[in-house]
Each structure stands twice: as C-alpha cells, then as structure tokens.
Write a protein that holds these residues in place. Structure first.
Motif, PDB file in Angstrom:
ATOM      1  N   LEU A   1       0.844  -1.190   0.000  1.00 15.13           N
ATOM      2  CA  LEU A   1       0.000   0.000   0.000  1.00 15.13           C
ATOM      3  C   LEU A   1       0.882   1.243   0.000  1.00 15.13           C
ATOM      4  O   LEU A   1       1.593   1.508   0.969  1.00 15.13           O
ATOM      5  CB  LEU A   1      -0.922   0.000   1.223  1.00 15.13           C
ATOM      6  N   TYR A   2       0.813   1.984  -1.084  1.00 19.46           N
ATOM      7  CA  TYR A   2       1.577   3.228  -1.205  1.00 19.46           C
ATOM      8  C   TYR A   2       0.692   4.394  -0.794  1.00 19.46           C
ATOM      9  O   TYR A   2       0.203   5.166  -1.605  1.00 19.46           O
ATOM     10  CB  TYR A   2       2.106   3.394  -2.635  1.00 19.46           C
ATOM     11  N   SER A   3       0.484   4.470   0.500  1.00 18.43           N
ATOM     12  CA  SER A   3      -0.315   5.524   1.107  1.00 18.43           C
ATOM     13  C   SER A   3       0.148   5.628   2.549  1.00 18.43           C
ATOM     14  O   SER A   3       0.571   4.636   3.137  1.00 18.43           O
ATOM     15  CB  SER A   3      -1.803   5.169   1.059  1.00 18.43           C
ATOM     16  N   GLU A   4       0.077   6.802   3.105  1.00 20.53           N
ATOM     17  CA  GLU A   4       0.436   6.955   4.512  1.00 20.53           C
ATOM     18  C   GLU A   4      -0.785   6.820   5.401  1.00 20.53           C
ATOM     19  O   GLU A   4      -0.690   6.959   6.611  1.00 20.53           O
ATOM     20  CB  GLU A   4       1.129   8.297   4.730  1.00 20.53           C
ATOM     21  N   LYS A   5      -1.933   6.549   4.792  1.00 21.35           N
ATOM     22  CA  LYS A   5      -3.167   6.472   5.556  1.00 21.35           C
ATOM     23  C   LYS A   5      -3.778   5.083   5.487  1.00 21.35           C
ATOM     24  O   LYS A   5      -4.111   4.581   4.424  1.00 21.35           O
ATOM     25  CB  LYS A   5      -4.181   7.486   5.051  1.00 21.35           C
ATOM     26  N   LEU A   6      -3.892   4.480   6.638  1.00 19.94           N
ATOM     27  CA  LEU A   6      -4.616   3.233   6.817  1.00 19.94           C
ATOM     28  C   LEU A   6      -5.272   3.350   8.179  1.00 19.94           C
ATOM     29  O   LEU A   6      -4.584   3.496   9.189  1.00 19.94           O
ATOM     30  CB  LEU A   6      -3.665   2.031   6.778  1.00 19.94           C
ATOM     31  N   GLY A   7      -6.588   3.351   8.198  1.00 19.66           N
ATOM     32  CA  GLY A   7      -7.274   3.549   9.467  1.00 19.66           C
ATOM     33  C   GLY A   7      -8.718   3.113   9.418  1.00 19.66           C
ATOM     34  O   GLY A   7      -9.085   2.199   8.672  1.00 19.66           O
ATOM     35  N   SER A   8      -9.547   3.795  10.195  1.00 19.66           N
ATOM     36  CA  SER A   8     -10.930   3.382  10.396  1.00 19.66           C
ATOM     37  C   SER A   8     -11.742   3.289   9.110  1.00 19.66           C
ATOM     38  O   SER A   8     -12.612   2.426   8.995  1.00 19.66           O
ATOM     39  CB  SER A   8     -11.617   4.337  11.378  1.00 19.66           C
ATOM     40  N   ALA A   9     -11.474   4.125   8.133  1.00 16.20           N
ATOM     41  CA  ALA A   9     -12.239   4.086   6.885  1.00 16.20           C
ATOM     42  C   ALA A   9     -11.868   2.891   6.019  1.00 16.20           C
ATOM     43  O   ALA A   9     -12.672   2.430   5.212  1.00 16.20           O
ATOM     44  CB  ALA A   9     -12.036   5.381   6.096  1.00 16.20           C
ATOM     45  N   GLU A  10     -10.671   2.370   6.177  1.00 16.67           N
ATOM     46  CA  GLU A  10     -10.187   1.280   5.334  1.00 16.67           C
ATOM     47  C   GLU A  10     -10.282  -0.096   6.007  1.00 16.67           C
ATOM     48  O   GLU A  10     -10.465  -1.104   5.333  1.00 16.67           O
ATOM     49  CB  GLU A  10      -8.725   1.527   4.924  1.00 16.67           C
ATOM     50  N   VAL A  11     -10.121  -0.155   7.310  1.00 21.23           N
ATOM     51  CA  VAL A  11     -10.071  -1.426   8.037  1.00 21.23           C
ATOM     52  C   VAL A  11     -11.477  -1.877   8.404  1.00 21.23           C
ATOM     53  O   VAL A  11     -12.222  -1.154   9.051  1.00 21.23           O
ATOM     54  CB  VAL A  11      -9.200  -1.297   9.304  1.00 21.23           C
ATOM     55  N   GLU A  12     -11.812  -3.089   7.973  1.00 26.19           N
ATOM     56  CA  GLU A  12     -13.143  -3.641   8.264  1.00 26.19           C
ATOM     57  C   GLU A  12     -13.226  -4.226   9.668  1.00 26.19           C
ATOM     58  O   GLU A  12     -14.219  -4.055  10.364  1.00 26.19           O
ATOM     59  CB  GLU A  12     -13.476  -4.720   7.242  1.00 26.19           C
TER      60      GLU A  12
END
Length: 136
Positions: free
Chosen positions: A98-109
C-alpha cells in the motif's frame, strides 16, 4: 497466489506490543519497517501463514487487520518481496504493498487478536475462528 482480481481482502499484521487503538483512528501510525520501506506491507489470506512463520515466529500474539481491497486498491501495487516468503515450500508470488500513509478506520473492516500458544503458528492458524475470519 490468487490473481489480484480474485482478492477480496488483504491483511496487515501488527505486533501485539503496539496494539491498534480501539476505536481505530482515521490514520494508524506506521511501523518503522513500513516507513523504511516506503509502503505499508500487506498480505493476502494465502500469504498470511507464511508471513507469520517467517517474520513473526517469536511473537506470542499478533493483531491482524482485515481490509477490503476495494477500499485501498487505487494505492496498491502487487510486487515481489525483497525476501522470499514461502508457504509449504511454494512461493507466494507478489504481495500487496500500500503506497499511502493512511490506513485507518475508513479502510479497516475488522481487527483480530491471534494467540500463537505453544509451538508454531500452525495450531492457531488451524482454529475455526482464524480459518473462518481469514477470507480470500
């Protein structure tokens, strides 16, 4: 490995020593390894056992984040790992990065905490709870 187009979920493994906050924030802090790599390391359901066994052998428990690929696919590149990872002696091909610095509540199920127990990860990976949660 399944074709990228056949993957429904990808997984992020997190050391139990750095548990994800509950509730998940909009953006989780990146691991030192992810920062150094320049991307967030992920695995498919078929790759998770090999990743656990190769990189987290000595960890007694791990948090596992389940992420629908559709939530992040525009920022995912399927690339060969720099270190060969195998599952039962068979190479697992390319990994989702994942080439993004954002992984959080919107992405994680969902988030699971897996306990290794005594011995290897094989016993934990064979439980009905893990088998039913780990979805292609």
């Amino acid at each position: 490995m399944a074709e990228a187009s056949q993957v429904t979920y990808v997984y992020k493994l997190i050391h139990a020593s750095t548990p994800p906050p509950d509730p998940l924030p909009e953006s989780l802090p990146l691991s030192e390894f992810d920062v150094q790599s320049g991307f967030i390391h992920l695995s498919t359901a078929r790759q998770v056992p090999g990743t656990l066994k190769q990189f987290f052998t000595n960890e007694p428990r791990m948090y596992v984040l389940r992420i629908p690929i559709r939530a992040i696919e525009k920022d995912v590149r399927w690339e060969a790992p720099s270190v060969p990872v195998s599952r039962d002696g068979v190479g697992d091909g390319t990994f989702p990065h994942l080439y993004s610095e954002k992984l959080g509540s919107a992405e994680v199920e969902s988030v699971a905490l897996w306990e290794k127990g005594e011995g290897t990860w094989d016993k934990a990976l064979g439980t009905e709870e893990v088998v039913s949660w780990l979805i292609l």
